[in-house]
Design a protein around this motif. Structure first.
Motif, mmCIF file in Angstrom:
data_model
loop_
_atom_site.group_PDB
_atom_site.id
_atom_site.type_symbol
_atom_site.label_atom_id
_atom_site.label_comp_id
_atom_site.label_asym_id
_atom_site.label_seq_id
_atom_site.Cartn_x
_atom_site.Cartn_y
_atom_site.Cartn_z
ATOM 1 N N LYS A 38 0.810 -1.219 0.000
ATOM 2 C CA LYS A 38 0.000 0.000 0.000
ATOM 3 C C LYS A 38 0.846 1.273 0.000
ATOM 4 O O LYS A 38 0.311 2.366 -0.045
ATOM 5 N N ILE A 39 2.153 1.133 0.067
ATOM 6 C CA ILE A 39 3.039 2.293 0.043
ATOM 7 C C ILE A 39 3.306 2.615 -1.426
ATOM 8 O O ILE A 39 4.205 2.065 -2.047
ATOM 9 N N ARG A 40 2.479 3.504 -1.983
ATOM 10 C CA ARG A 40 2.557 3.798 -3.414
ATOM 11 C C ARG A 40 2.929 5.244 -3.732
ATOM 12 O O ARG A 40 3.326 5.543 -4.848
ATOM 13 N N THR A 41 2.772 6.146 -2.776
ATOM 14 C CA THR A 41 3.063 7.564 -3.024
ATOM 15 C C THR A 41 4.047 8.082 -1.974
ATOM 16 O O THR A 41 4.317 7.415 -0.971
ATOM 17 N N GLU A 42 4.542 9.292 -2.207
ATOM 18 C CA GLU A 42 5.440 9.909 -1.229
ATOM 19 C C GLU A 42 4.737 10.113 0.105
ATOM 20 O O GLU A 42 5.362 10.013 1.157
ATOM 21 N N ARG A 43 3.440 10.391 0.075
ATOM 22 C CA ARG A 43 2.682 10.556 1.325
ATOM 23 C C ARG A 43 2.675 9.247 2.118
ATOM 24 O O ARG A 43 2.939 9.239 3.319
ATOM 25 N N HIS A 44 2.394 8.130 1.442
ATOM 26 C CA HIS A 44 2.388 6.831 2.120
ATOM 27 C C HIS A 44 3.771 6.520 2.691
ATOM 28 O O HIS A 44 3.889 6.025 3.810
ATOM 29 N N ALA A 45 4.799 6.817 1.892
ATOM 30 C CA ALA A 45 6.166 6.566 2.342
ATOM 31 C C ALA A 45 6.486 7.410 3.577
ATOM 32 O O ALA A 45 7.080 6.908 4.537
ATOM 33 N N ALA A 46 6.096 8.674 3.557
ATOM 34 C CA ALA A 46 6.373 9.566 4.695
ATOM 35 C C ALA A 46 5.701 9.059 5.968
ATOM 36 O O ALA A 46 6.295 9.073 7.048
ATOM 37 N N GLU A 47 4.471 8.587 5.846
ATOM 38 C CA GLU A 47 3.747 8.050 7.009
ATOM 39 C C GLU A 47 4.447 6.813 7.559
ATOM 40 O O GLU A 47 4.609 6.657 8.769
ATOM 41 N N TYR A 48 4.863 5.931 6.661
ATOM 42 C CA TYR A 48 5.540 4.699 7.074
ATOM 43 C C TYR A 48 6.891 5.009 7.716
ATOM 44 O O TYR A 48 7.225 4.478 8.774
ATOM 45 N N ILE A 49 7.650 5.884 7.094
ATOM 46 C CA ILE A 49 8.968 6.251 7.624
ATOM 47 C C ILE A 49 8.835 6.884 9.003
ATOM 48 O O ILE A 49 9.631 6.609 9.904
ATOM 49 N N LYS A 50 7.810 7.695 9.194
ATOM 50 C CA LYS A 50 7.585 8.321 10.501
ATOM 51 C C LYS A 50 7.298 7.249 11.559
ATOM 52 O O LYS A 50 7.872 7.273 12.651
ATOM 53 N N LYS A 51 6.436 6.286 11.224
ATOM 54 C CA LYS A 51 6.117 5.204 12.172
ATOM 55 C C LYS A 51 7.369 4.402 12.524
ATOM 56 O O LYS A 51 7.606 4.078 13.691
ATOM 57 N N MET A 52 8.147 4.070 11.519
ATOM 58 C CA MET A 52 9.354 3.274 11.762
ATOM 59 C C MET A 52 10.388 4.043 12.558
ATOM 60 O O MET A 52 11.058 3.474 13.423
ATOM 61 N N THR A 53 10.517 5.325 12.290
ATOM 62 C CA THR A 53 11.485 6.126 13.035
ATOM 63 C C THR A 53 11.121 6.176 14.511
ATOM 64 O O THR A 53 11.982 6.055 15.380
ATOM 65 N N VAL A 54 9.840 6.314 14.814
ATOM 66 C CA VAL A 54 9.388 6.315 16.211
ATOM 67 C C VAL A 54 9.681 4.964 16.863
ATOM 68 O O VAL A 54 10.121 4.904 18.009
ATOM 69 N N LEU A 55 9.458 3.874 16.126
ATOM 70 C CA LEU A 55 9.735 2.539 16.666
ATOM 71 C C LEU A 55 11.223 2.338 16.940
ATOM 72 O O LEU A 55 11.602 1.796 17.973
#
Length: 107
Positions: A73-90
């Motif tokens: 489901k990571i298809r756009t820069e917005r999706h990527a930014a959301e995922y990267i933010k979650k992973m960075t917090v983890l």
């Protein structure tokens, strides 16, 4: 007559430059239009590779700590930014509040 002692010259007021923490990286502002939340991720190889690296890191986390984010489901820069933010917090829970932002040139 008492001997005169030489006076020390008065210290000039010196502005001290702020001391930056050695762990702080100063990053200039990106150019306008460099982030397009609707741009397909396939057109941004840097971001695409960052997402892939995070996906590999996530596979090594215990199941309970994973984001549950579907990689397909990571298809756009917005999706990527959301995922990267979650992973960075983890991966960096000690991060907390971001340090105050300094403008380029330390001003």
């Amino acid at each position: 007559m008492p001997k005169k002692t030489a006076r020390k010259p008065a210290k000039a007021a010196v502005k001290k430059k702020p001391v930056l923490n050695a762990n702080v990286v100063v990053v200039p502002r990106p150019a306008r239009g460099s982030y397009n939340p609707n741009r397909p991720l396939a057109k941004n190889t840097l971001l695409l590779n960052q997402v892939r690296h995070f996906q590999e890191a996530e596979k090594k986390l215990p199941v309970k700590q994973r984001t549950g984010h579907d990689p397909k489901k990571i298809r756009t820069e917005r999706h990527a930014a959301e995922y990267i933010k979650k992973m960075t917090v983890l991966l960096h829970p000690q991060g907390g509040e971001a340090p105050s932002v300094l403008k380029a040139g330390g001003r």
